[in-house]
Design a protein around this motif. Structure first.
Motif, mmCIF file in Angstrom:
data_model
loop_
_atom_site.group_PDB
_atom_site.id
_atom_site.type_symbol
_atom_site.label_atom_id
_atom_site.label_comp_id
_atom_site.label_asym_id
_atom_site.label_seq_id
_atom_site.Cartn_x
_atom_site.Cartn_y
_atom_site.Cartn_z
ATOM 1 N N ALA A 125 -1.199 8.645 -1.840
ATOM 2 C CA ALA A 125 0.049 7.890 -1.816
ATOM 3 C C ALA A 125 -0.231 6.439 -1.447
ATOM 4 C CB ALA A 125 1.025 8.496 -0.806
ATOM 5 N N ILE A 126 0.527 5.525 -2.049
ATOM 6 C CA ILE A 126 0.463 4.110 -1.696
ATOM 7 C C ILE A 126 1.064 3.925 -0.300
ATOM 8 C CG2 ILE A 126 1.254 1.791 -2.275
ATOM 9 C CD1 ILE A 126 -0.639 2.722 -4.341
ATOM 10 N N LYS A 141 -3.389 6.107 0.796
ATOM 11 C CA LYS A 141 -3.912 7.253 1.510
ATOM 12 C C LYS A 141 -4.491 8.214 0.487
ATOM 13 C CE LYS A 141 -2.327 11.153 4.332
ATOM 14 N NZ LYS A 141 -1.174 11.787 4.988
ATOM 15 N N GLY A 142 -5.813 8.464 0.578
ATOM 16 C CA GLY A 142 -6.462 9.365 -0.358
ATOM 17 C C GLY A 142 -6.375 10.803 0.111
ATOM 18 N N SER A 143 -6.999 11.699 -0.659
ATOM 19 C CA SER A 143 -6.977 13.115 -0.309
ATOM 20 C C SER A 143 -7.745 13.398 0.975
ATOM 21 C CB SER A 143 -7.565 13.941 -1.456
ATOM 22 O OG SER A 143 -8.881 13.495 -1.771
ATOM 23 N N ASP A 144 -8.564 12.433 1.428
ATOM 24 C CA ASP A 144 -9.311 12.598 2.680
ATOM 25 C C ASP A 144 -8.514 12.119 3.892
ATOM 26 O OD1 ASP A 144 -9.282 9.932 2.093
ATOM 27 O OD2 ASP A 144 -11.460 9.666 2.102
ATOM 28 N N ASN A 145 -7.257 11.726 3.678
ATOM 29 C CA ASN A 145 -6.360 11.240 4.737
ATOM 30 C C ASN A 145 -6.720 9.843 5.235
ATOM 31 O OD1 ASN A 145 -4.238 13.070 5.207
ATOM 32 N ND2 ASN A 145 -5.657 14.497 6.184
ATOM 33 N N VAL A 146 -7.777 9.249 4.679
ATOM 34 C CA VAL A 146 -8.191 7.909 5.108
ATOM 35 C C VAL A 146 -7.465 6.865 4.272
ATOM 36 C CG1 VAL A 146 -10.120 6.304 5.329
ATOM 37 C CG2 VAL A 146 -10.441 8.739 5.859
ATOM 38 N N GLU A 147 -7.006 5.818 4.931
ATOM 39 C CA GLU A 147 -6.360 4.722 4.213
ATOM 40 C C GLU A 147 -7.437 3.793 3.642
ATOM 41 O OE1 GLU A 147 -2.444 2.127 4.994
ATOM 42 O OE2 GLU A 147 -4.122 1.579 6.273
ATOM 43 N N GLY A 192 10.933 6.412 -2.263
ATOM 44 C CA GLY A 192 9.716 7.144 -1.935
ATOM 45 C C GLY A 192 8.652 7.105 -3.004
ATOM 46 N N THR A 193 8.783 6.185 -3.965
ATOM 47 C CA THR A 193 7.773 6.045 -5.013
ATOM 48 C C THR A 193 7.321 4.585 -5.095
ATOM 49 O OG1 THR A 193 9.353 5.555 -6.791
ATOM 50 C CG2 THR A 193 8.852 7.886 -6.362
ATOM 51 N N SER A 212 4.413 5.996 -12.090
ATOM 52 C CA SER A 212 5.173 6.212 -10.869
ATOM 53 C C SER A 212 4.387 7.155 -9.962
ATOM 54 C CB SER A 212 6.541 6.823 -11.195
ATOM 55 O OG SER A 212 7.289 7.038 -10.009
ATOM 56 N N VAL A 213 4.126 6.719 -8.714
ATOM 57 C CA VAL A 213 3.350 7.525 -7.771
ATOM 58 C C VAL A 213 4.087 7.594 -6.440
ATOM 59 C CG1 VAL A 213 1.156 6.879 -8.851
ATOM 60 C CG2 VAL A 213 2.031 5.540 -6.926
ATOM 61 N N SER A 214 3.633 8.489 -5.574
ATOM 62 C CA SER A 214 4.264 8.664 -4.269
ATOM 63 C C SER A 214 3.863 7.546 -3.314
ATOM 64 C CB SER A 214 3.859 10.006 -3.669
ATOM 65 O OG SER A 214 4.279 11.082 -4.485
ATOM 66 N N THR A 215 4.703 7.341 -2.336
ATOM 67 C CA THR A 215 4.365 6.429 -1.235
ATOM 68 C C THR A 215 4.352 7.224 0.070
ATOM 69 O OG1 THR A 215 6.690 5.826 -0.927
ATOM 70 C CG2 THR A 215 5.350 4.401 -2.337
ATOM 71 N N PHE A 216 3.558 6.745 1.005
ATOM 72 C CA PHE A 216 3.520 7.363 2.329
ATOM 73 C C PHE A 216 4.210 6.410 3.281
ATOM 74 C CE2 PHE A 216 1.598 8.311 6.457
ATOM 75 C CZ PHE A 216 1.775 9.690 6.509
#
Length: 414
Positions: A63-64, A80-86, A184-185, A197-201
């Protein structure tokens, strides 16, 4: 490619040996121009690969997290990648682009796939089984081959006439714009006009200030600074329920968190050059964000190797794991500032730790071991020479790699 160009230059006087006054200044000018193009291509490749990797991670469930304006007029995108790291990467704006992107994304039946664009024509990038490659899979590997042509996933990119596409040292960007929406996108505009269109955190994040000024990683630390205090503020929809802690810090940096005062007390060792501290934000519903904060000294103005003493100090710094900062230019490369005369200094060791082998016996499998200290950057002579060089090495010291450089790291380039 550079080795070939230098060999070509060395052979030119031989080819034209009918004259003793061969003027190679034009050839050197052409070579300097080619080197400049190669450097531009290297920067372009790094940017495209970072953006491709980021898009793959974002579409796979990342998510962005933020969009901030960069100093060069582009933008810094954090996600935020799949590793939870920004992570962060830079994009160019549309008006900064002077050539079409070689790689892009296109939607088909609700799924996004990687594409290539050549001379205005876009086709899907195919794997070895001739299947379209989804963006949610692995990111394509982008490079330029030894002849200067685009290669993606090991295959040359061909135009409509089945001719390979020449890479050019111009600005290109896979992504040209990112906008955060209220629902939220985020909308990512690609170089080929596609909008993704992608998710945001937006649950929580953290902002830092040094005094009253925003502090964005990498945070520049003036040389000689022993400590500083950063104020922080947790933001987002769930900021009130968010906790923060420090998970680790590199050697040379010590960070202490004071949650009552909302400050980070940062101290630096005397030999500090660059370091990272990792911060974790989390809530009671298992939402997590790992945020690396990098600290670094400013770039040295007119950095480089100017004298024989400097060159010997550079060799010793590589071998001992010392700082190479004062030998680097603004691009982070170790460079020669002029011709170096080594007549008064003899080298007794090359740069880096020794390289050893497990055997000297014939018909035995040899395993080479490279010790920890290697040169892992770029060494650029800038057309200058090292003269009157004397090397006196002990061939029985166990080191089997004697020279100016004992060994190079995986990213080492001379």
């Amino acid at each position: 490619m550079r080795n070939f160009l230098l060999l070509f230059l060395l052979l030119m006087p031989v080819i034209g040996s009918c004259t003793d006054d061969y003027d190679d200044s034009a050839a050197w000018k052409d070579i300097d121009g080619i080197y400049k193009d190669l450097d531009q291509l290297k920067e372009k490749l790094n940017s495209l690969q970072l953006q491709a990797n980021a898009l793959s991670q974002i579409v796979k469930g990342g998510a962005i997290t933020s969009v901030t304006e960069a100093a060069n007029g582009g933008y810094v995108i954090s996600y935020k990648g799949s590793d939870n790291v920004e992570h962060s990467f830079n994009i160019a704006t549309t008006d900064q682009m002077v050539s079409s992107p070689i790689i892009g994304i296109q939607e088909e039946a609700g799924t996004y796939y990687w594409t290539t664009t050549t001379k205005g024509q876009t086709t899907f990038l195919l794997d070895t089984n001739k299947q379209k490659i989804p963006v949610s899979g692995s990111a394509p590997q982008i490079r330029v081959d030894e002849n200067g042509y685009w290669v993606i996933n090991g295959q040359q990119i061909l135009d409509s006439n089945q001719k390979p596409i020449k890479a050019e040292g111009k600005t290109a960007s896979l992504i040209t714009k990112v906008e955060m929406n209220d629902n939220g996108t985020a909308s990512i505009t690609l170089g080929n006009g596609e909008i993704l269109s992608v998710s945001t955190f937006t649950l929580f994040n953290v902002e830092f200030k040094n005094a009253s000024q925003p502090a964005i990683s990498p945070i520049i630390i003036e040389e000689g600074t022993k400590s500083l205090t950063l104020n922080y503020n947790i933001i987002g929809k769930k900021a009130a329920q968010t906790l923060m802690l420090i998970t680790r810090s590199d050697d040379g940096v010590e960070v202490k968190l004071n949650s009552s005062n909302k400050t980070l007390a940062v101290t630096f060792t005397d030999d500090f050059e660059e370091g990272v501290t990792m911060i974790m934000l989390y809530d009671t519903e298992d939402n997590v964000l790992i945020k690396p904060i990098r600290f670094t000294l400013p770039i040295v103005e007119n950095g480089g190797i100017a004298t024989a003493t400097d060159f010997k100090a550079f060799i010793d710094a590589v071998t001992n794991g010392g700082s190479l900062r004062k030998f680097k230019d603004t691009e982070g490369n170790v460079i020669l500032l002029n011709d170096i005369d080594m007549k008064d200094i003899a080298l007794t060791s090359g740069a880096g730790s020794k390289v050893t082998s497990n055997t000297t016996s014939a018909n035995t499998k040899v395993v080479y071991t490279i010790s920890e200290q290697t040169f892992n950057g770029v060494f650029d002579g800038k057309g200058h020479s090292i003269n009157n060089l004397t090397c006196t090495y002990n061939l029985e010291d166990g080191n089997i790699a004697h020279g100016l450089f004992n060994s190079l790291g995986s990213s080492g380039i001379i």
